[in-house]
Design a protein around this motif. Structure first.
Motif, mmCIF file in Angstrom:
data_model
loop_
_atom_site.group_PDB
_atom_site.id
_atom_site.type_symbol
_atom_site.label_atom_id
_atom_site.label_comp_id
_atom_site.label_asym_id
_atom_site.label_seq_id
_atom_site.Cartn_x
_atom_site.Cartn_y
_atom_site.Cartn_z
ATOM 1 N N SER A 159 45.169 35.877 30.981
ATOM 2 C CA SER A 159 46.564 36.529 30.547
ATOM 3 C C SER A 159 47.690 35.426 30.391
ATOM 4 O O SER A 159 48.594 35.484 29.725
ATOM 5 C CB SER A 159 46.944 37.475 31.854
ATOM 6 O OG SER A 159 47.061 36.586 33.025
ATOM 7 N N ILE A 160 47.493 34.232 31.183
ATOM 8 C CA ILE A 160 48.506 33.124 30.864
ATOM 9 C C ILE A 160 48.039 32.065 30.213
ATOM 10 O O ILE A 160 48.555 30.861 30.128
ATOM 11 C CB ILE A 160 48.831 32.486 32.466
ATOM 12 C CG1 ILE A 160 47.579 32.115 33.119
ATOM 13 C CG2 ILE A 160 49.736 33.883 33.323
ATOM 14 C CD1 ILE A 160 48.269 31.565 34.748
ATOM 15 N N GLY A 161 46.676 32.132 29.573
ATOM 16 C CA GLY A 161 46.045 31.075 28.735
ATOM 17 C C GLY A 161 45.844 29.810 29.432
ATOM 18 O O GLY A 161 45.966 28.545 28.733
ATOM 19 N N SER A 162 45.494 29.680 30.879
ATOM 20 C CA SER A 162 45.069 28.323 31.445
ATOM 21 C C SER A 162 43.645 28.390 31.996
ATOM 22 O O SER A 162 43.180 29.429 32.016
ATOM 23 C CB SER A 162 46.221 28.414 32.318
ATOM 24 O OG SER A 162 45.957 29.305 33.730
ATOM 25 N N SER A 163 43.286 27.301 32.626
ATOM 26 C CA SER A 163 42.031 27.164 33.188
ATOM 27 C C SER A 163 40.856 27.320 32.440
ATOM 28 O O SER A 163 39.942 27.619 32.875
ATOM 29 C CB SER A 163 42.141 27.954 34.340
ATOM 30 O OG SER A 163 43.163 27.729 35.428
ATOM 31 N N HIS A 164 41.011 27.075 31.152
ATOM 32 C CA HIS A 164 39.982 27.197 30.370
ATOM 33 C C HIS A 164 39.380 26.175 29.223
ATOM 34 O O HIS A 164 38.657 26.356 28.547
ATOM 35 C CB HIS A 164 39.941 28.731 29.430
ATOM 36 C CG HIS A 164 40.343 29.863 30.203
ATOM 37 N ND1 HIS A 164 41.345 30.708 29.950
ATOM 38 C CD2 HIS A 164 39.692 30.218 31.423
ATOM 39 C CE1 HIS A 164 41.393 31.597 30.733
ATOM 40 N NE2 HIS A 164 40.374 31.588 31.724
ATOM 41 N N ASP A 165 40.283 24.874 29.435
ATOM 42 C CA ASP A 165 40.015 24.159 28.471
ATOM 43 C C ASP A 165 39.137 22.917 29.138
ATOM 44 O O ASP A 165 39.498 22.216 30.373
ATOM 45 C CB ASP A 165 41.507 23.239 28.302
ATOM 46 C CG ASP A 165 41.340 22.425 27.109
ATOM 47 O OD1 ASP A 165 40.401 21.808 26.850
ATOM 48 O OD2 ASP A 165 42.312 22.400 26.320
ATOM 49 N N LYS A 166 37.891 22.746 28.681
ATOM 50 C CA LYS A 166 37.088 22.029 29.035
ATOM 51 C C LYS A 166 37.438 20.533 28.936
ATOM 52 O O LYS A 166 37.000 19.658 29.902
ATOM 53 C CB LYS A 166 35.576 21.954 28.543
ATOM 54 C CG LYS A 166 34.472 21.496 29.202
ATOM 55 C CD LYS A 166 32.938 22.047 28.357
ATOM 56 C CE LYS A 166 31.905 21.011 29.149
ATOM 57 N NZ LYS A 166 30.602 21.610 28.624
ATOM 58 N N SER A 167 38.094 20.277 27.847
ATOM 59 C CA SER A 167 38.470 18.779 27.491
ATOM 60 C C SER A 167 39.545 18.209 28.672
ATOM 61 O O SER A 167 39.533 16.990 28.788
ATOM 62 C CB SER A 167 38.978 18.841 26.197
ATOM 63 O OG SER A 167 40.300 19.241 26.013
ATOM 64 N N LEU A 168 40.056 19.110 29.143
ATOM 65 C CA LEU A 168 41.006 18.951 30.388
ATOM 66 C C LEU A 168 40.488 18.884 31.788
ATOM 67 O O LEU A 168 41.268 18.554 32.726
ATOM 68 C CB LEU A 168 42.272 19.717 30.153
ATOM 69 C CG LEU A 168 43.084 19.956 28.863
ATOM 70 C CD1 LEU A 168 44.334 20.769 29.214
ATOM 71 C CD2 LEU A 168 43.616 18.370 28.562
ATOM 72 N N GLY A 169 39.129 19.316 31.785
ATOM 73 C CA GLY A 169 38.565 19.410 33.152
ATOM 74 C C GLY A 169 38.815 20.654 33.895
ATOM 75 O O GLY A 169 38.848 20.700 35.160
ATOM 76 N N GLU A 170 39.076 21.813 33.099
ATOM 77 C CA GLU A 170 39.554 22.800 33.868
ATOM 78 C C GLU A 170 38.539 23.441 34.260
ATOM 79 O O GLU A 170 37.292 23.557 33.883
ATOM 80 C CB GLU A 170 40.609 23.646 33.083
ATOM 81 C CG GLU A 170 41.847 22.833 32.852
ATOM 82 C CD GLU A 170 42.735 23.574 32.034
ATOM 83 O OE1 GLU A 170 42.587 24.602 31.120
ATOM 84 O OE2 GLU A 170 44.093 23.315 32.197
ATOM 85 N N GLY A 171 38.491 24.864 35.139
ATOM 86 C CA GLY A 171 37.403 25.741 35.459
ATOM 87 C C GLY A 171 37.740 26.324 36.943
ATOM 88 O O GLY A 171 38.613 25.859 37.565
#
Length: 350
Positions: A159-171
């Motif tokens: 809903s907030i468009g975060s924590s899904h970018d693998k290139s940034l090391g998120e998850g």
């Protein structure tokens, strides 16, 4: 008493919160702020009283008036930035996760040891007064022999468009699951005999959900869930043979806990509630409980004043152990970093 002069690395939301939390603390001073956007650095500096702003991190590392650097960048940047500041002989407090895999963490710890400076991953939970109370209750045997831990930490990142970018090391495990793992290692120790993760990936390739199981000797178990696709209660329980401790109100920034003894039926149990209100502040924050960064900053300063290079509540050995656990959890659900592809190929052959 000597003032600890902070450099703030980036001017994003978490760095804003850290700066707002500590800028009014006695014997702490925000000396400089660096961001790739000089305008953002200057904007934050004006709000928290920083004297100097930089448009490069190298300039911050070279500033002789900065004693310690707080790193609040995206996950993937933690490793190179920690190296930059540690090589410049700056003390470093880096947001979690310290690295995107244990190999990076080990290299950073080796560099900190060589440089002889204070270095710590920002597991701020450990420094809240409510966590002191948890440790006290456990050490005093108030709930007997601890048998298992349960917990969940989930939020709707879609809903907030975060924590899904693998290139940034998120998850999920990196961003919030680390708080569950650190709770287990705080209670049971850093060396489980079994680590197992069950879950699945987002379309972008990061872990969306992970059920965490850690098994310790004598049949002790931690069973927890982290997820970035739904909101949960964000609570935890530590259960022993004589009672249990319930960590309430966002356990990662704990302000309230319950000590419960007896069977959970009216009239058959006793409950004692302990409340630890967060410090008061009129400053704005992006995330709930961020004023609690004060506890961590004060603990860091005390350790530095005492000549320590690591904090006993978050030692390097435990930090490395936590990251090894998180590596295993990620791999179990199929999340590998680009430089781990060889390990992925080996796992598929087994």
């Amino acid at each position: 008493m000597k003032v600890l002069r902070w450099g703030i690395c980036t001017a994003g939301k978490i760095s804003q919160d850290f700066s707002n939390a500590i800028c009014d603390l006695k014997n702490h001073k925000i000396q400089a702020i660096a961001s790739r956007s000089l305008e953002k650095a200057q904007e934050l500096a004006g709000k928290v009283g920083a004297e100097t702003t930089y448009a490069s991190y190298e300039s911050l590392a070279a500033d002789p008036n900065v004693d310690i650097v707080y790193i609040g960048t995206v996950n993937i940047a933690h490793f190179p930035l920690c190296k930059l500041f540690l090589e410049a002989k700056k003390h470093v407090l880096c947001e979690k996760p310290l690295g995107v895999h244990a190999k990076e963490v080990g290299q950073m710890i080796d560099l900190a040891r060589k440089s002889g400076v204070f270095f710590m991953e920002g597991i701020w939970s450990r420094f809240f007064p409510a966590y002191d109370k948890v440790r006290s209750l456990l050490s005093n045997g108030e709930i007997g022999d601890v048998k298992f831990i349960t917990g969940d930490f989930c939020y709707d990142g879609f809903s907030i468009g975060s924590s899904h970018d693998k290139s940034l090391g998120e998850g999920a495990v990196y961003d919030i699951g680390v708080y569950l793992v650190q709770l287990a290692t705080m209670v049971f120790g850093p060396n489980p005999i079994l680590v197992q993760g069950v879950g699945g990936l987002t379309q972008t390739g990061v872990d969306e959900i992970c059920s965490i199981t850690l098994k310790y000797p004598n049949h002790k178990i931690a069973s927890m869930v982290t997820c970035i696709a739904a909101n949960s209660n964000n609570v935890a329980s530590i259960v022993g043979t004589k009672g249990r401790i319930n960590l309430l109100d966002s356990f990662q920034a704990l302000s309230k806990l319950e000590l419960v003894r007896g069977f959970p039926v009216p009239g058959m149990f006793e409950k004692e509630v302990f409340e630890f209100p967060h410090p008061c502040s009129d400053r704005p924050f992006n995330y709930p409980g961020s004023v609690g960064f004060q506890y961590q900053a004060q603990a860091v300063k005390q350790a530095i004043d005492e000549g320590k290079t690591e904090h006993p509540l978050m030692p390097w050995s435990e930090t490395l152990a936590i990251h090894k656990i998180m590596d295993k959890l990620r791999h179990d659900v199929g999340y590998y970093r680009p430089d781990e592809e060889t390990e992925k190929e080996k796992s598929l052959l087994n």
